[in-house]
Design a protein around this motif. Sequence first.
Motif, PDB file in Angstrom:
ATOM      1  N   ASP A  24     -78.229  16.850   3.898  1.00 57.77           N
ATOM      2  CA  ASP A  24     -78.270  17.203   2.481  1.00 57.77           C
ATOM      3  C   ASP A  24     -79.668  17.550   1.984  1.00 57.77           C
ATOM      4  N   THR A  25     -80.358  18.481   2.669  1.00 61.26           N
ATOM      5  CA  THR A  25     -81.699  18.869   2.239  1.00 61.26           C
ATOM      6  C   THR A  25     -81.771  20.373   1.979  1.00 61.26           C
ATOM      7  N   PHE A  26     -82.622  20.737   1.041  1.00 65.98           N
ATOM      8  CA  PHE A  26     -82.847  22.148   0.722  1.00 65.98           C
ATOM      9  C   PHE A  26     -83.326  22.905   1.958  1.00 65.98           C
ATOM     10  N   ALA A  27     -84.304  22.347   2.672  1.00 66.22           N
ATOM     11  CA  ALA A  27     -84.844  23.014   3.858  1.00 66.22           C
ATOM     12  C   ALA A  27     -83.766  23.204   4.915  1.00 66.22           C
ATOM     13  N   GLY A  28     -82.883  22.223   5.059  1.00 68.89           N
ATOM     14  CA  GLY A  28     -81.798  22.341   6.025  1.00 68.89           C
ATOM     15  C   GLY A  28     -80.858  23.480   5.679  1.00 68.89           C
ATOM     16  N   ASP A  29     -80.570  23.665   4.389  1.00 73.55           N
ATOM     17  CA  ASP A  29     -79.704  24.751   3.963  1.00 73.55           C
ATOM     18  C   ASP A  29     -80.377  26.098   4.199  1.00 73.55           C
ATOM     19  N   VAL A  30     -81.669  26.171   3.911  1.00 75.72           N
ATOM     20  CA  VAL A  30     -82.417  27.404   4.146  1.00 75.72           C
ATOM     21  C   VAL A  30     -82.354  27.789   5.630  1.00 75.72           C
ATOM     22  N   LEU A  31     -82.596  26.820   6.497  1.00 71.36           N
ATOM     23  CA  LEU A  31     -82.570  27.111   7.933  1.00 71.36           C
ATOM     24  C   LEU A  31     -81.175  27.519   8.401  1.00 71.36           C
ATOM     25  N   ALA A  32     -80.145  26.866   7.871  1.00 74.09           N
ATOM     26  CA  ALA A  32     -78.778  27.197   8.273  1.00 74.09           C
ATOM     27  C   ALA A  32     -78.451  28.652   7.960  1.00 74.09           C
ATOM     28  N   ARG A  33     -78.954  29.149   6.841  1.00 68.33           N
ATOM     29  CA  ARG A  33     -78.708  30.540   6.471  1.00 68.33           C
ATOM     30  C   ARG A  33     -79.414  31.510   7.408  1.00 68.33           C
ATOM     31  N   LEU A  34     -80.425  31.011   8.110  1.00 69.25           N
ATOM     32  CA  LEU A  34     -81.176  31.835   9.059  1.00 69.25           C
ATOM     33  C   LEU A  34     -80.731  31.607  10.496  1.00 69.25           C
ATOM     34  N   GLY A  35     -79.636  30.884  10.678  1.00 68.74           N
ATOM     35  CA  GLY A  35     -79.084  30.687  12.014  1.00 68.74           C
ATOM     36  C   GLY A  35     -79.671  29.529  12.783  1.00 68.74           C
ATOM     37  N   VAL A  36     -80.212  28.556  12.078  1.00 68.30           N
ATOM     38  CA  VAL A  36     -80.795  27.380  12.733  1.00 68.30           C
ATOM     39  C   VAL A  36     -80.070  26.136  12.228  1.00 68.30           C
ATOM     40  N   ARG A  37     -79.436  25.429  13.142  1.00 67.35           N
ATOM     41  CA  ARG A  37     -78.751  24.183  12.794  1.00 67.35           C
ATOM     42  C   ARG A  37     -79.618  23.025  13.250  1.00 67.35           C
ATOM     43  N   HIS A  38     -80.044  22.166  12.322  1.00 63.06           N
ATOM     44  CA  HIS A  38     -80.876  21.045  12.757  1.00 63.06           C
ATOM     45  C   HIS A  38     -79.988  19.877  13.174  1.00 63.06           C
ATOM     46  N   LEU A  39     -80.408  19.196  14.214  1.00 62.00           N
ATOM     47  CA  LEU A  39     -79.538  18.266  14.931  1.00 62.00           C
ATOM     48  C   LEU A  39     -79.285  16.954  14.207  1.00 62.00           C
ATOM     49  N   TYR A  40     -79.970  16.711  13.114  1.00 63.98           N
ATOM     50  CA  TYR A  40     -79.744  15.474  12.362  1.00 63.98           C
ATOM     51  C   TYR A  40     -79.116  15.762  11.003  1.00 63.98           C
ATOM     52  N   SER A  41     -78.410  16.882  10.882  1.00 64.14           N
ATOM     53  CA  SER A  41     -77.809  17.266   9.612  1.00 64.14           C
ATOM     54  C   SER A  41     -76.708  16.307   9.172  1.00 64.14           C
ATOM     55  N   ALA A  42     -76.148  15.535  10.103  1.00 72.23           N
ATOM     56  CA  ALA A  42     -75.094  14.575   9.765  1.00 72.23           C
ATOM     57  C   ALA A  42     -75.621  13.143   9.702  1.00 72.23           C
ATOM     58  N   HIS A  43     -76.917  12.970   9.825  1.00 70.32           N
ATOM     59  CA  HIS A  43     -77.481  11.620   9.779  1.00 70.32           C
ATOM     60  C   HIS A  43     -77.268  11.024   8.383  1.00 70.32           C
ATOM     61  N   PRO A  44     -76.987   9.725   8.292  1.00 70.32           N
ATOM     62  CA  PRO A  44     -76.760   9.127   6.963  1.00 70.32           C
ATOM     63  C   PRO A  44     -77.982   9.154   6.056  1.00 70.32           C
ATOM     64  N   GLU A  45     -79.185   9.268   6.620  1.00 67.28           N
ATOM     65  CA  GLU A  45     -80.395   9.344   5.814  1.00 67.28           C
ATOM     66  C   GLU A  45     -80.834  10.802   5.680  1.00 67.28           C
ATOM     67  N   ARG A  46     -81.535  11.089   4.586  1.00 70.97           N
ATOM     68  CA  ARG A  46     -81.988  12.457   4.357  1.00 70.97           C
ATOM     69  C   ARG A  46     -83.247  12.778   5.148  1.00 70.97           C
TER      70      ARG A  46
END
Length: 245
Positions: free
Chosen positions: A153-175
């Motif tokens: 649930d981070t802004f940077a994570g959403d930005v990267l996802a739109r550019l084709g990058v999935r970060h591996l801790y996107s489902a972690h309970p902590e932000r």
Amino acid sequence: MSSRTPVRSVVSLVPSLTEAVAATAPELLAGVTDWCTHPPGLAAERIGGTKNPDTARIAALAPDLVVANEEENRPSDLAALRAAGLQVLVTEVRTLDQAFTELERVLVRGCGLARPGWLDAAEAAWADVTASGPARQAVVPVWRRPWMVLGRDTFAGDVLARLGVRHLYSAHPERYPRIPIEELTARNADLVVLPDEPYRFTADDGPEAFPGIPAALVSGRHLTWYGPSLAEAPAALTAALAAAR
């Protein structure tokens, strides 16, 4: 606050929002944080950091509006400003779409300004962004000593996802979880994304901790700021990510 309310002075507790106001109506800025670096040469009074603003100094400035963010600023400081009789507008920005909505809320509804052209340009810059090819699996540190990475649930994570990058801790309970480096390097990521803020990763400080994994050194302002920099961010980030092969 209604757009009909006259706003003559603003204190910004968020670098992104400082740049947004400065690019639209710089004469409104009465106070900004020590971390507000854009645009260079801001003449507004410095009122401390995002996490430790001088609330008494802000109250003495008597701004018509204080703009803040639920992640960057402490509830206790915001409560103290409200107790001093100040109007405080608190933003929440965890996605790109939310960033555009909140920027309009701050500038148009909060400050009573006309919607700026740079905001239209920023939305247009992202409108046609599509990820090409399979998603790259990335680790995205934001700090070291201890290592901290992007979580859910981070802004940077959403930005990267739109550019084709999935970060591996996107489902972690902590932000922003703390993860030992041994675990980070064992996740079989095919990319590590290293921004230059809040920790200033460089070519000599960061990539060596991830041997054998391509490292993309990216501008933290383009990855994490929501303001005029959003217009440049797709091209800047795409180029940095493409260089890490």
